[in-house]
Design a protein around this motif. Structure first.
Motif, PDB file in Angstrom:
ATOM      1  N   LYS A  27       0.947  -1.104  -0.079  1.00 34.74           N
ATOM      2  CA  LYS A  27       0.017  -0.086   0.060  1.00 34.74           C
ATOM      3  C   LYS A  27       0.586   1.239   0.004  1.00 34.74           C
ATOM      4  N   LEU A  28       2.039   1.111   0.610  1.00 36.50           N
ATOM      5  CA  LEU A  28       2.932   2.212   0.350  1.00 36.50           C
ATOM      6  C   LEU A  28       3.017   2.916  -1.096  1.00 36.50           C
ATOM      7  N   ASP A  29       2.756   2.057  -2.135  1.00 39.17           N
ATOM      8  CA  ASP A  29       2.875   2.465  -3.350  1.00 39.17           C
ATOM      9  C   ASP A  29       1.747   2.450  -3.973  1.00 39.17           C
ATOM     10  N   TYR A 166       7.216   4.479   8.221  1.00 40.38           N
ATOM     11  CA  TYR A 166       7.478   4.609   6.806  1.00 40.38           C
ATOM     12  C   TYR A 166       7.200   6.161   6.434  1.00 40.38           C
ATOM     13  N   TRP A 167       8.156   6.649   5.723  1.00 39.75           N
ATOM     14  CA  TRP A 167       7.831   7.828   4.949  1.00 39.75           C
ATOM     15  C   TRP A 167       6.744   7.703   4.214  1.00 39.75           C
ATOM     16  N   SER A 200      12.801  -0.308   2.549  1.00 42.44           N
ATOM     17  CA  SER A 200      13.613  -0.059   3.512  1.00 42.44           C
ATOM     18  C   SER A 200      14.378   1.450   3.395  1.00 42.44           C
ATOM     19  N   GLY A 201      14.299   1.945   2.065  1.00 39.05           N
ATOM     20  CA  GLY A 201      14.711   3.422   1.848  1.00 39.05           C
ATOM     21  C   GLY A 201      13.709   4.458   2.554  1.00 39.05           C
ATOM     22  N   ARG A 202      12.657   3.813   2.967  1.00 38.85           N
ATOM     23  CA  ARG A 202      11.664   4.952   3.339  1.00 38.85           C
ATOM     24  C   ARG A 202      11.310   4.488   5.109  1.00 38.85           C
ATOM     25  N   CYS A 215       7.688  15.767   7.200  1.00 37.72           N
ATOM     26  CA  CYS A 215       6.945  14.705   6.282  1.00 37.72           C
ATOM     27  C   CYS A 215       5.875  14.092   6.960  1.00 37.72           C
ATOM     28  N   GLN A 216       5.037  13.309   6.351  1.00 37.07           N
ATOM     29  CA  GLN A 216       3.974  12.503   6.993  1.00 37.07           C
ATOM     30  C   GLN A 216       4.651  10.922   6.829  1.00 37.07           C
ATOM     31  N   ALA A 217       4.253  10.292   7.895  1.00 39.66           N
ATOM     32  CA  ALA A 217       4.862   8.889   7.906  1.00 39.66           C
ATOM     33  C   ALA A 217       3.561   7.760   8.384  1.00 39.66           C
TER      34      ALA A 217
END
Length: 247
Positions: A27-29, A166-167, A200-202, A215-217
């Protein structure tokens, strides 16, 4: 300090000791907008029941008990028996030397364990504040101890990250993870994923410090399931072990 590969845990590649977040990482994408809506009060209540509060439970041991425990290990008991034998045969020089060493070791062990407890308290201190969290479609200032997985956080430079997350959107951020990983330089978030570790980069770990950007995370893990929770448990476990006479 202990570290945890949460990517493997979330992908089901471990024994499942740590609960998975209440959302699929995909869902992050493909559903970022859905995640950014945040949670409702009803959802939060259910998640609190499932995951608990965003805190590391601990049982504080009385100082007197902590001190006496320094003299109860197998090695200490052997030395105490030797001291008793010297006392019974009136060998005062050896008795004095043994007692001095025993008391010195016990005192050092006491202060070492007390220092470990202080480290746990210091880890938790960073979580004792409020932060903007999106609930029921709007941001409210919420005590971070009430943050649950799935919550949307708004963070800016200077904030301590209150949970593993996660960012999602915002500025490219610089995050100081020195207290957790020992890395002296801030890391960029988002950045290119580590090989074989999607998203992992987020990731931003609880206890790290957002140095630059806002940011929102979305929260993935809270309390004892975070990296900082694992570290606190490791410190508590280590302080509870008796490692003999030599420290």
């Amino acid at each position: 300090m202990a570290s945890v590969d949460y990517q493997k845990l979330e992908d089901g590649e471990s024994g499942g000791a740590i609960a998975a977040p209440p959302f699929a990482l995909a869902k992050l994408d493909n559903d970022k907008e859905g995640l950014l809506k945040g949670l409702t009060d009803v959802e939060v209540a259910e998640l609190v029941k499932k995951y608990g509060l965003n805190e590391v439970p601990e049982e504080k041991e009385p100082l007197w008990k902590m001190f006496l425990k320094q003299f109860t290990g197998p090695m200490q008991i052997m030395i105490e028996c030797a001291a008793l034998l010297c006392f019974l045969i009136h060998n005062w020089p050896d008795f004095t030397i043994i007692m001095v060493l025993l008391l010195t070791n016990g005192t050092l062990g006491f202060f070492e364990e007390k220092s470990a407890q202080a480290s746990v308290d210091a880890l938790k201190a960073g979580l004792e504040k409020k932060m903007p969290v999106k609930r029921n479609g709007k941001f409210d200032s919420i005590p971070v101890v009430q943050v649950v997985p799935g919550d949307i956080l708004f963070m800016r430079g200077g904030d301590i990250v209150p949970a593993d997350c996660y960012w999602l959107e915002g500025d490219p951020c610089q995050v100081d993870e020195a207290a957790l990983t020992g890395e002296s330089l801030p890391v960029k978030v988002p950045r290119k994923d580590d090989h074989g570790k999607q998203f992992s980069g987020r990731q931003m770990w609880s206890g790290s410090i957002l140095k630059v950007g806002e940011c929102q995370a979305v929260v993935s893990h809270t309390g004892v399931n975070t990296m900082i929770g694992e570290a606190a448990k490791a410190i508590q476990d280590a302080s509870g072990k008796d490692d003999g006479f030599v420290r």
